[in-house]
Design an enzyme around this catalytic site. Structure first.
Site, short mmCIF file in Angstrom:
data_model
loop_
_atom_site.label_atom_id
_atom_site.label_comp_id
_atom_site.label_asym_id
_atom_site.label_seq_id
_atom_site.Cartn_x
_atom_site.Cartn_y
_atom_site.Cartn_z
N ASP A 199 0.28 -0.99 0.09
CA ASP A 199 -0.20 -0.06 -0.33
C ASP A 199 0.27 1.75 -0.17
O ASP A 199 2.44 1.07 -0.64
CB ASP A 199 -1.45 -0.26 0.98
N HIS A 214 8.76 -24.58 9.23
CA HIS A 214 7.78 -25.27 10.17
C HIS A 214 6.82 -25.24 9.06
O HIS A 214 6.06 -26.21 9.52
CB HIS A 214 8.46 -25.07 10.98
N CYS A 232 3.30 -3.11 4.22
CA CYS A 232 2.02 -2.22 4.53
C CYS A 232 3.39 -1.08 5.91
O CYS A 232 3.96 -1.87 5.87
CB CYS A 232 0.54 -2.19 4.88
N THR A 234 2.62 -1.77 8.92
CA THR A 234 2.78 -2.25 10.12
C THR A 234 3.08 -3.73 9.79
O THR A 234 3.28 -4.74 10.40
CB THR A 234 1.93 -2.85 10.86
N HIS A 281 6.31 -31.88 10.37
CA HIS A 281 5.55 -30.11 10.12
C HIS A 281 4.45 -30.19 8.53
O HIS A 281 3.47 -29.74 8.77
CB HIS A 281 6.71 -28.86 9.47
#
Length: 151
Positions: free
Chosen positions: A11, A102, A69, A71, A137
């Site tokens: 963004d 994993h 973005c 955060t 996994h």
């Protein structure tokens, strides 16, 4: 392993970092598809998260996504709404490596206002160089797919 295709998007808050990481990926020989945005003008991150995830969905075994973005939180939340996408928000190299090893993550999300470009580059390199370990996994990734299928 041959280099996978990379779909990258951001963004307005992540635009500058996206451009830096895109250049880095190209210099390493990756085939990069830029899903936007193309400026720092205000925009809505779900548009770009969806475009990247749709690209990855079109080639689940041969591509990765990179989302940025402010955060990384909004991008990761939106990305994980898409079937077959396992997106991880990473702010350190260890988490980036381990989410591939994993969780078989296929999309990495980062926050441009949280980490700098040098760390972001290292995180991305750690993510891309790690291989899924399989084994126990694989059972857990299968369990995640079961949850997704229940919707």
């Amino acid at each position: 392993m041959s280099k996978r295709k990379i779909f990258i998007g951001a963004d307005s808050a992540g635009y500058t970092l996206k451009e830096e990481l895109k250049g880095h990926l190209i210099s390493l020989g990756y085939e990069v598809t830029d899903c936007g945005t193309d400026s720092e003008a205000s925009c809505h991150y779900p548009v770009f998260a969806s475009a990247v995830c749709e690209g990855v969905q079109s080639d689940l075994e041969g591509s990765f996504g990179v989302l940025i973005c402010g955060t990384g939180i909004g991008m990761s939340m939106c990305a994980n709404k898409h079937r077959g996408i396992r997106a991880a928000l990473c702010s350190d190299t260890y988490s980036a490596k381990m989410t591939r090893a994993h969780n078989d993550a296929n999309v990495i999300c980062m926050g441009a206002r949280v980490i700098g470009s040098c760390l972001a580059t290292d995180i991305l390199d750690s993510f891309l160089s790690a291989e899924f370990e399989g084994g126990r996994h694989s059972i857990r990734v299968g369990m995640m797919k079961d949850i997704e299928d229940k919707g």
